[in-house]
Design a protein around this motif. Sequence first.
Motif, PDB file in Angstrom:
ATOM      1  N   GLY A 148      -4.299   2.825   4.721  1.00  0.00           N
ATOM      2  CA  GLY A 148      -4.527   2.332   6.079  1.00  0.00           C
ATOM      3  C   GLY A 148      -5.345   1.065   6.090  1.00  0.00           C
TER       4      GLY A 148
ATOM      5  N   TYR B  32      -0.638   5.361  13.974  1.00  0.00           N
ATOM      6  CA  TYR B  32      -0.884   4.297  14.954  1.00  0.00           C
ATOM      7  C   TYR B  32       0.439   3.795  15.537  1.00  0.00           C
ATOM      8  N   ARG B  33       1.478   3.781  14.703  1.00  0.00           N
ATOM      9  CA  ARG B  33       2.792   3.345  15.185  1.00  0.00           C
ATOM     10  C   ARG B  33       3.319   4.332  16.238  1.00  0.00           C
TER      11      ARG B  33
ATOM     12  N   LYS C  85       0.807  -1.229   0.000  1.00  0.00           N
ATOM     13  CA  LYS C  85       0.000   0.000   0.000  1.00  0.00           C
ATOM     14  C   LYS C  85       0.834   1.271   0.000  1.00  0.00           C
TER      15      LYS C  85
ATOM     16  N   SER D  80      -4.288  -0.125  18.103  1.00  0.00           N
ATOM     17  CA  SER D  80      -5.328   0.298  17.161  1.00  0.00           C
ATOM     18  C   SER D  80      -6.659  -0.391  17.452  1.00  0.00           C
TER      19      SER D  80
ATOM     20  N   GLY E 275      -0.954   4.508   9.032  1.00  0.00           N
ATOM     21  CA  GLY E 275      -0.329   3.497   9.885  1.00  0.00           C
ATOM     22  C   GLY E 275       0.758   4.116  10.753  1.00  0.00           C
TER      23      GLY E 275
ATOM     24  N   ASP F  85      -6.087  -7.334  12.955  1.00  0.00           N
ATOM     25  CA  ASP F  85      -6.661  -6.188  12.245  1.00  0.00           C
ATOM     26  C   ASP F  85      -8.065  -6.489  11.691  1.00  0.00           C
TER      27      ASP F  85
ATOM     28  N   ASP G  27      -8.892   1.369   7.495  1.00  0.00           N
ATOM     29  CA  ASP G  27     -10.303   1.779   7.627  1.00  0.00           C
ATOM     30  C   ASP G  27     -10.570   3.058   6.845  1.00  0.00           C
TER      31      ASP G  27
ATOM     32  N   ARG H 164     -10.827  -7.132  15.066  1.00  0.00           N
ATOM     33  CA  ARG H 164     -11.066  -6.218  16.189  1.00  0.00           C
ATOM     34  C   ARG H 164     -12.516  -5.718  16.116  1.00  0.00           C
TER      35      ARG H 164
ATOM     36  N   ALA I  55       1.491  -1.192  17.219  1.00  0.00           N
ATOM     37  CA  ALA I  55       0.487  -0.329  16.575  1.00  0.00           C
ATOM     38  C   ALA I  55      -0.802  -1.110  16.368  1.00  0.00           C
TER      39      ALA I  55
ATOM     40  N   ARG J  99      -8.434   5.160  18.208  1.00  0.00           N
ATOM     41  CA  ARG J  99      -8.991   5.297  16.864  1.00  0.00           C
ATOM     42  C   ARG J  99      -9.720   6.628  16.710  1.00  0.00           C
TER      43      ARG J  99
HETATM   44  O1   DC Z   1       0.176   0.094   7.809  1.00  0.00           O
HETATM   45  P1   DC Z   1       1.046  -0.167   9.045  1.00  0.00           P
HETATM   46  O2   DC Z   1       1.701  -1.523   9.039  1.00  0.00           O
HETATM   47  O3   DC Z   1       2.016   0.920   9.288  1.00  0.00           O
HETATM   48  O4   DC Z   1      -0.003  -0.156  10.273  1.00  0.00           O
HETATM   49  C1   DC Z   1       0.343  -0.555  11.564  1.00  0.00           C
HETATM   50  C2   DC Z   1      -0.901  -0.985  12.315  1.00  0.00           C
HETATM   51  O5   DC Z   1      -1.736   0.142  12.585  1.00  0.00           O
HETATM   52  C3   DC Z   1      -1.814  -1.970  11.609  1.00  0.00           C
HETATM   53  O6   DC Z   1      -1.436  -3.317  11.867  1.00  0.00           O
HETATM   54  C4   DC Z   1      -3.193  -1.670  12.129  1.00  0.00           C
HETATM   55  C5   DC Z   1      -3.115  -0.212  12.503  1.00  0.00           C
HETATM   56  N1   DC Z   1      -3.792   0.673  11.549  1.00  0.00           N
HETATM   57  C6   DC Z   1      -5.149   0.831  11.688  1.00  0.00           C
HETATM   58  O7   DC Z   1      -5.762   0.192  12.548  1.00  0.00           O
HETATM   59  N2   DC Z   1      -5.825   1.711  10.897  1.00  0.00           N
HETATM   60  C7   DC Z   1      -5.184   2.402   9.953  1.00  0.00           C
HETATM   61  N3   DC Z   1      -5.874   3.269   9.203  1.00  0.00           N
HETATM   62  C8   DC Z   1      -3.797   2.235   9.765  1.00  0.00           C
HETATM   63  C9   DC Z   1      -3.127   1.349  10.576  1.00  0.00           C
END
Ligand code: DC
Length: 223
Positions: free
Chosen positions: A127, A37-38, A15, A101, A34, A182, A129, A185, A97, A107
């Motif tokens: 992302g 969230y990290r 992505k 999340s 992401g 992911d 969502d 949840r 993350a 969120r």
């Molecule tokens: O895309 P990433 O691997 O950097 O995202 C890390 C974590 O953050 C992913 O496992 C779930 C969460 N995340 C999320 O819940 N909603 C988003 N819009 C982006 C990431």
Amino acid sequence: MGFQIAIDGPAGAGKSTIAKIVAERLGFTYMDTGAMYRAMGLLFDAQEKFPETEEEIQEACNKADVSIKYIDGSQHVFLCGEDVTSKIRTEKAGNTASKVSTYGPVRKKLVEMQQALSASENVVMDGRDIGTVVLPHADLKIFMEADVRVRAERRYKQLLEKGVNSDIEVIIKDLKDRDYQDKNRAISPLKQADDAVLIDTSDMNIEEVVEAIMELYRKVIEK
Ligand code: DC
């Protein structure tokens, strides 16, 4: 409101690589959600006790000052004034993350921030969502998938390029765990929006995926 492109999908589907190139070609702002969230995960990890109760989570969220800035065209994430852009790129940060999340207050805070930041911009946002919750009226929604082994191989190569030797079976397990968390949840799980276009990138190279999205974009603006 500007033109909005939402790209969702599981970890390692490509992505961010694709979203960045598409944004560059269109002159749009690329937003990596992401990373936010990290950064939150980093803050939760830095607490004396990892916040788990409703009260602890809310308290951590209240003191979390997460912001993004664009430096030379690329997104930098700041946590309480510190640039954490490189710190958040580890596998551990990705897993933390994913864990934080699942928390509602996390969120809520980040979704509001993402919506405010993209309100008047042309954006490509990636992302989990984006098409379902953050930008439900996006002009173009993509759901990017890839076979778990292909995703693991890509990650393995990326790590190798950084000089890190890893075990592909461990990466596969990690990706499967993260996909499970992911997708299952309670709040805003990862799922394809009804009006999103599915692109399976397993047998596609970067340019092919970028071109597929550019073609979809051209179709939308011709309408
Ligand atoms: O895309 P990433 O691997 O950097 O995202 C890390 C974590 O953050 C992913 O496992 C779930 C969460 N995340 C999320 O819940 N909603 C988003 N819009 C982006 C990431």
